[in-house]
Structure formats: C-alpha cells, structure tokens
Write a protein that holds these residues in place. Structure first.
Motif, PDB file in Angstrom:
ATOM      1  N   ASN A  57     -21.646  12.789 -13.023  1.00 51.83           N
ATOM      2  CA  ASN A  57     -21.202  14.143 -13.330  1.00 51.83           C
ATOM      3  C   ASN A  57     -19.799  14.313 -12.768  1.00 51.83           C
ATOM      4  OD1 ASN A  57     -23.831  15.407 -14.291  1.00 51.83           O
ATOM      5  ND2 ASN A  57     -24.456  14.760 -12.248  1.00 51.83           N
ATOM      6  N   LEU A  58     -19.063  15.261 -13.327  1.00 52.01           N
ATOM      7  CA  LEU A  58     -17.731  15.568 -12.821  1.00 52.01           C
ATOM      8  C   LEU A  58     -17.567  17.073 -12.743  1.00 52.01           C
ATOM      9  CD1 LEU A  58     -14.925  14.413 -11.992  1.00 52.01           C
ATOM     10  CD2 LEU A  58     -14.227  14.733 -14.383  1.00 52.01           C
ATOM     11  N   PHE A  59     -17.090  17.539 -11.590  1.00 55.98           N
ATOM     12  CA  PHE A  59     -16.810  18.960 -11.410  1.00 55.98           C
ATOM     13  C   PHE A  59     -15.357  19.096 -10.990  1.00 55.98           C
ATOM     14  CE2 PHE A  59     -16.854  23.129  -9.392  1.00 55.98           C
ATOM     15  CZ  PHE A  59     -17.606  23.857 -10.294  1.00 55.98           C
ATOM     16  N   ALA A  60     -14.625  19.952 -11.676  1.00 65.08           N
ATOM     17  CA  ALA A  60     -13.188  20.105 -11.411  1.00 65.08           C
ATOM     18  C   ALA A  60     -12.831  21.579 -11.345  1.00 65.08           C
ATOM     19  CB  ALA A  60     -12.371  19.417 -12.505  1.00 65.08           C
ATOM     20  N   SER A  61     -11.817  21.889 -10.551  1.00 67.42           N
ATOM     21  CA  SER A  61     -11.383  23.279 -10.379  1.00 67.42           C
ATOM     22  C   SER A  61      -9.868  23.354 -10.444  1.00 67.42           C
ATOM     23  CB  SER A  61     -11.865  23.837  -9.031  1.00 67.42           C
ATOM     24  OG  SER A  61     -13.270  23.754  -8.919  1.00 67.42           O
ATOM     25  N   ILE A  62      -9.385  24.409 -11.083  1.00 67.31           N
ATOM     26  CA  ILE A  62      -7.958  24.693 -11.173  1.00 67.31           C
ATOM     27  C   ILE A  62      -7.748  26.136 -10.748  1.00 67.31           C
ATOM     28  CG2 ILE A  62      -6.019  25.036 -12.772  1.00 67.31           C
ATOM     29  CD1 ILE A  62      -7.134  22.710 -14.419  1.00 67.31           C
ATOM     30  N   GLY A  63      -6.809  26.367  -9.837  1.00 67.37           N
ATOM     31  CA  GLY A  63      -6.547  27.727  -9.371  1.00 67.37           C
ATOM     32  C   GLY A  63      -7.015  27.922  -7.941  1.00 67.37           C
ATOM     33  N   PRO A  64      -6.942  29.140  -7.461  1.00 65.99           N
ATOM     34  CA  PRO A  64      -7.276  29.409  -6.061  1.00 65.99           C
ATOM     35  C   PRO A  64      -8.750  29.145  -5.765  1.00 65.99           C
ATOM     36  CG  PRO A  64      -7.024  31.467  -7.265  1.00 65.99           C
ATOM     37  CD  PRO A  64      -6.563  30.375  -8.187  1.00 65.99           C
ATOM     38  N   ASP A  65      -9.035  28.883  -4.497  1.00 68.52           N
ATOM     39  CA  ASP A  65     -10.400  28.596  -4.072  1.00 68.52           C
ATOM     40  C   ASP A  65     -11.095  29.899  -3.697  1.00 68.52           C
ATOM     41  OD1 ASP A  65     -12.712  27.448  -3.257  1.00 68.52           O
ATOM     42  OD2 ASP A  65     -11.914  26.538  -1.421  1.00 68.52           O
ATOM     43  N   THR A  66     -11.560  30.613  -4.705  1.00 69.62           N
ATOM     44  CA  THR A  66     -12.228  31.894  -4.509  1.00 69.62           C
ATOM     45  C   THR A  66     -13.597  31.850  -5.193  1.00 69.62           C
ATOM     46  OG1 THR A  66     -11.252  32.853  -6.505  1.00 69.62           O
ATOM     47  CG2 THR A  66     -10.008  33.101  -4.460  1.00 69.62           C
ATOM     48  N   PRO A  67     -14.520  32.761  -4.839  1.00 73.84           N
ATOM     49  CA  PRO A  67     -15.879  32.703  -5.373  1.00 73.84           C
ATOM     50  C   PRO A  67     -16.076  33.422  -6.700  1.00 73.84           C
ATOM     51  CG  PRO A  67     -15.760  34.388  -3.691  1.00 73.84           C
ATOM     52  CD  PRO A  67     -14.395  33.765  -3.744  1.00 73.84           C
ATOM     53  N   ASP A  68     -14.987  33.820  -7.360  1.00 75.35           N
ATOM     54  CA  ASP A  68     -15.119  34.637  -8.569  1.00 75.35           C
ATOM     55  C   ASP A  68     -14.533  33.948  -9.799  1.00 75.35           C
ATOM     56  OD1 ASP A  68     -12.588  34.799  -7.513  1.00 75.35           O
ATOM     57  OD2 ASP A  68     -12.300  36.919  -7.935  1.00 75.35           O
ATOM     58  N   SER A 124      -1.044  25.870 -16.464  1.00 74.55           N
ATOM     59  CA  SER A 124       0.316  26.333 -16.795  1.00 74.55           C
ATOM     60  C   SER A 124       0.547  27.800 -16.418  1.00 74.55           C
ATOM     61  CB  SER A 124       0.576  26.162 -18.304  1.00 74.55           C
ATOM     62  OG  SER A 124      -0.184  27.095 -19.067  1.00 74.55           O
ATOM     63  N   GLN A 125      -0.535  28.494 -16.048  1.00 73.96           N
ATOM     64  CA  GLN A 125      -0.422  29.911 -15.716  1.00 73.96           C
ATOM     65  C   GLN A 125      -0.068  30.089 -14.239  1.00 73.96           C
ATOM     66  OE1 GLN A 125      -0.870  32.143 -18.482  1.00 73.96           O
ATOM     67  NE2 GLN A 125      -0.822  30.080 -19.357  1.00 73.96           N
ATOM     68  N   SER A 126       0.853  30.976 -13.962  1.00 75.23           N
ATOM     69  CA  SER A 126       1.258  31.197 -12.570  1.00 75.23           C
ATOM     70  C   SER A 126       0.476  32.341 -11.929  1.00 75.23           C
ATOM     71  CB  SER A 126       2.757  31.508 -12.503  1.00 75.23           C
ATOM     72  OG  SER A 126       3.067  32.656 -13.297  1.00 75.23           O
ATOM     73  N   GLY A 127      -0.235  33.117 -12.742  1.00 74.61           N
ATOM     74  CA  GLY A 127      -0.870  34.309 -12.191  1.00 74.61           C
ATOM     75  C   GLY A 127      -2.369  34.235 -12.048  1.00 74.61           C
ATOM     76  N   LEU A 128      -2.943  33.027 -11.941  1.00 73.18           N
ATOM     77  CA  LEU A 128      -4.390  32.939 -11.779  1.00 73.18           C
ATOM     78  C   LEU A 128      -4.808  33.537 -10.444  1.00 73.18           C
ATOM     79  CD1 LEU A 128      -5.414  29.353 -13.017  1.00 73.18           C
ATOM     80  CD2 LEU A 128      -5.618  31.523 -14.233  1.00 73.18           C
ATOM     81  N   SER A 129      -5.729  34.489 -10.497  1.00 65.78           N
ATOM     82  CA  SER A 129      -6.251  35.062  -9.254  1.00 65.78           C
ATOM     83  C   SER A 129      -7.656  34.562  -8.959  1.00 65.78           C
ATOM     84  CB  SER A 129      -6.261  36.591  -9.342  1.00 65.78           C
ATOM     85  OG  SER A 129      -7.002  37.027 -10.461  1.00 65.78           O
ATOM     86  N   ALA A 130      -8.213  33.746  -9.847  1.00 71.11           N
ATOM     87  CA  ALA A 130      -9.527  33.128  -9.655  1.00 71.11           C
ATOM     88  C   ALA A 130      -9.507  31.786 -10.380  1.00 71.11           C
ATOM     89  CB  ALA A 130     -10.634  34.027 -10.213  1.00 71.11           C
ATOM     90  N   PRO A 131     -10.376  30.856  -9.968  1.00 65.97           N
ATOM     91  CA  PRO A 131     -10.297  29.498 -10.509  1.00 65.97           C
ATOM     92  C   PRO A 131     -11.055  29.329 -11.825  1.00 65.97           C
ATOM     93  CG  PRO A 131     -11.930  29.584  -8.767  1.00 65.97           C
ATOM     94  CD  PRO A 131     -11.298  30.949  -8.816  1.00 65.97           C
ATOM     95  N   LEU A 132     -10.582  28.354 -12.595  1.00 63.91           N
ATOM     96  CA  LEU A 132     -11.328  27.845 -13.739  1.00 63.91           C
ATOM     97  C   LEU A 132     -12.004  26.558 -13.290  1.00 63.91           C
ATOM     98  CD1 LEU A 132     -11.985  28.013 -16.817  1.00 63.91           C
ATOM     99  CD2 LEU A 132     -10.045  26.448 -17.163  1.00 63.91           C
ATOM    100  N   HIS A 133     -13.313  26.500 -13.493  1.00 62.85           N
ATOM    101  CA  HIS A 133     -14.088  25.318 -13.132  1.00 62.85           C
ATOM    102  C   HIS A 133     -14.568  24.621 -14.395  1.00 62.85           C
ATOM    103  CE1 HIS A 133     -14.300  26.905  -9.028  1.00 62.85           C
ATOM    104  NE2 HIS A 133     -14.790  28.037  -9.515  1.00 62.85           N
TER     105      HIS A 133
END
Length: 386
Positions: A57-68, A124-133
């Motif tokens: 399995n592979l799990f990946a995250s992009i953006g800040p390390d937040t729970p939302d 490519s987005q500079s304004g992520l306030s939560a991560p994409l997993h």
C-alpha cells in the motif's frame, strides 16, 4: 522526452495500465513509479507492506500536517484477463472508436490517474490550509484484503481527516452507501462406499444439498421479512451459492463436498445470526446421519458503508457533482473499512461505469477522464477554503 510531472491524465493512465497488477500478484513496480512521481512533487510518502512478498500500500500527503485534510483513495490491482475475448492488448491503453480500452481503465486506474493529477494540482497551490492525502491499496478485488495493513497503520498513528473519496466508477455520482460482504465455505464430510450399497456410506453431496436448501430458505426469509432499503436496486440482504465441488466417481458414494456461498448484507445487518442458523442446521444433520461432519468457515468479510445523509462532507462532494441526493450501489468497496478503522465520512465517487468492469474490452471515455480530473481538482480546491 516528457517529464512525468508534465504527463496528461491519459498518458498517466497509459503508464498505470502497462503495469499488469492482477490481484494476487506483485504491485511493487507500479508503487515504485507512483511513489517516485509523488516524491517529485514534494509529497510525504509512506509505503506499507502487505503480508505477501512484493505487494504494498502507499499513503502520500501534500500540504500542511493538519487533521482536516481529504483522502482520495484507489486500489492498484485489477481482475485477471485469462479466458476473456479481448480484441486489444489489455495492458496497452488503446484508443478505438472514441474509447480508451485497457484492463483497469474504469476499475479503477482511471481514478488513480486522476488522483496523480490532483496531487500535481495541489502541489502547485500556494494557499493550501489542509492536506490532500492519497491512499493506494492492493488486492481489493479479492475482498478488500490488502488495505487492512495501511488502515491499521493509520489508525495506530492517530490519523484524522475530514473525509475520504473512494473513486470506484459511479459515473461521478456521489454514493453514500453500499452493502457489505461475507464469503464462507461449508465442507461436508461423509463416508465413502460402493454405489451398489449406498446405505453403507454417508453421502456428502446429500449433506451439501441440505445446506444449500438452508441457505435458500434464509434468502427467502430475508427477502420477505428482513430489513429493507428501497434506495438499493436489490432492497434486501442476499445469500447465494456460487461454487460446489464434490465426488470423485459416479459409482462411489462421495465422502466430501464443498459449498462456497456469500452474503451481501445491507449496512448494519449482522451476519452472525445467519451463520448461527446455518450451524444449527449442520448440527441437526450430523446428529441425524452417522459419519456426518460439517464445517463452516468464513473466508473473507468486509463491512457495508453508510454515510449519514446529513454529513457535511457528503454535501460538499454533492455540490461538486451536482447531485440532489446521494445514491446507493450494490457492489462493495473499501469505504466501509475506511469508516470502520478511521471513523471518517466516506463518499464513493469516480469516473467510468462499473458495468464495464471485469469484462473483456473494459474501457473509459476520454471525456470521463477529463471530468474526473475536474472533479478531483475541485476536491483539492476545498482544501484552500477550509
């Protein structure tokens, strides 16, 4: 040579289909390629091995390390192609008559390709306030067995997110529920004898026929008096026998017969009372017939999915898809397991049609792929507004 990070969604799908990740086989080469793609975008990647060699399995995250954040999920495996009358190479994406043919094009490497485009878009987005997993599993096609190790790992680390989208092919309709499944085996043991005097033996096929009757009786009971949900095409839970193996020769009283059956259960329906009923029948038969022995074994199970119609995450996804109400589907997904392990709302929504899955000449339309890209990019946009 085009950089992987400049590939179109179609070109990504072409790469993914070229990996013959048939269920019960290794997927490591696909995972290697996807992980390298995501790491090139700056994603935080965590590979979770399965119990089987070469499957991950592979799990990946992009953006800040937040729970939302939001999870996009796909399985990497596909069903076998042996014995199917394909008119193209199933592991070469082929365009013909406005369709893109290839094993997994609809189920569900098409959505996996869209996920990688979404990851590139989010990076490519500079304004992520939560991560994409991104969650990518293996061996979903044999009963959602591979994803357990990843979900167990995430739960142990206290992972949280505001919701998960399972991208199975729904025609981009938002689906909030599906049935669960239990697969089981009944092994009937008797006593072999010459068919000239069958009373000296115990006919295992005869025992099996009684168990099949019991399964059919339970099915009729569920249809007539069981829990109903009119939003499903088949509004009740079902049981059906799919395999029977028994006997070695016509002139020998068979001493063993195996029956495999499945339950497709509405969310919340407990299979245990149904299994207990079958075991009671088995006990009665064994008490009535000398030399009879019957074993009932659960082979695999996964839960149904029920996301509340009032869940805010569901309504956010429906605003993207334009659905006025969520749908239900008859086939299973890993969604119930995400809900069970991680306690998050889950929506099943992806491009393509399940009607094309598991068949020869499986395909997805180019416009469906592009619609899938627009969908996941709008999901990623939710992370800038949270």
């Amino acid at each position: 040579m085009t950089s992987p990070y400049e590939l179109s969604v179609r070109a990504i799908l072409e790469r993914l289909i070229a990996f013959p990740t048939v269920c019960r086989t290794k997927n490591v080469e696909l995972i290697d390629w996807v992980e390298a793609f995501l790491q090139g975008l700056g994603a935080r990647c965590h590979r979770v091995p399965g119990r089987e060699d070469g499957r991950f399995n592979l799990f990946a995250s992009i953006g800040p390390d937040t729970p939302d954040g939001i999870v996009l999920s796909a399985h990497s495996d596909v069903v076998p192609v042996e014995g199917q009358p394909w008119t193209t190479d199933p592991f070469v994406l082929t365009e013909r008559d406005g369709k893109l043919y290839g094993r997994g094009s609809s189920d569900m490497k098409g959505f996996l390709a869209c996920m990688l485009v979404a990851a590139r878009y989010a990076a490519s987005q500079s304004g992520l306030s939560a991560p994409l997993h991104l969650a990518i599993s293996y061996d979903e096609e044999i009963g959602c067995v591979g994803v357990h190790s990843m979900l167990h790992d995430l739960a142990a680390r206290g992972f949280q997110a505001r919701g998960c989208v399972i991208g199975e092919p729904t025609g981009l309709r938002a689906v909030s529920g599906h049935k669960g499944k239990l697969a089981a085996r009944i092994v009937c043991h008797g006593l072999a004898a010459h068919s000239a005097n069958p009373s000296r033996g115990c006919n295992a096929i005869g025992l099996a026929t009684e168990m099949v009757k019991a399964i059919e009786s339970l099915q009729e009971e569920l249809k007539e008096t069981g829990v109903q949900d009119a939003q499903y095409e088949v509004p009740y839970s079902t049981l059906q026998v799919g395999l029977i193996r028994g006997g070695v020769a016509l002139n020998i009283v068979p001493d063993q017969c195996e029956v495999q059956f499945e339950m497709r259960l509405l969310p919340g329906v407990d299979p245990q009372p149904l299994l207990d009923r079958l075991r009671a029948v088995a006990d009665r038969l064994c008490a009535e017939r000398r030399h009879a022995r019957i074993e009932i074994e659960t082979l695999n199970t996964y839960p149904g999915l029920h996301t509340s119609d009032s869940a805010s995450f569901l309504h956010e996804i429906m605003r993207i898809t334009g659905d006025n109400a969520p749908s239900r589907i008859g086939f299973g997904t890993e969604g119930g397991l995400f809900r069970e392990y991680l306690g998050m709302p889950v929506v099943v929504c992806g491009p393509g049609s399940i009607d094309r899955a598991h068949k020869a000449d499986e395909f997805i339309l180019p416009e469906e792929l592009q619609d899938g890209v627009r969908f996941v990019e709008q999901v990623a946009d939710m992370l800038s507004r949270s």
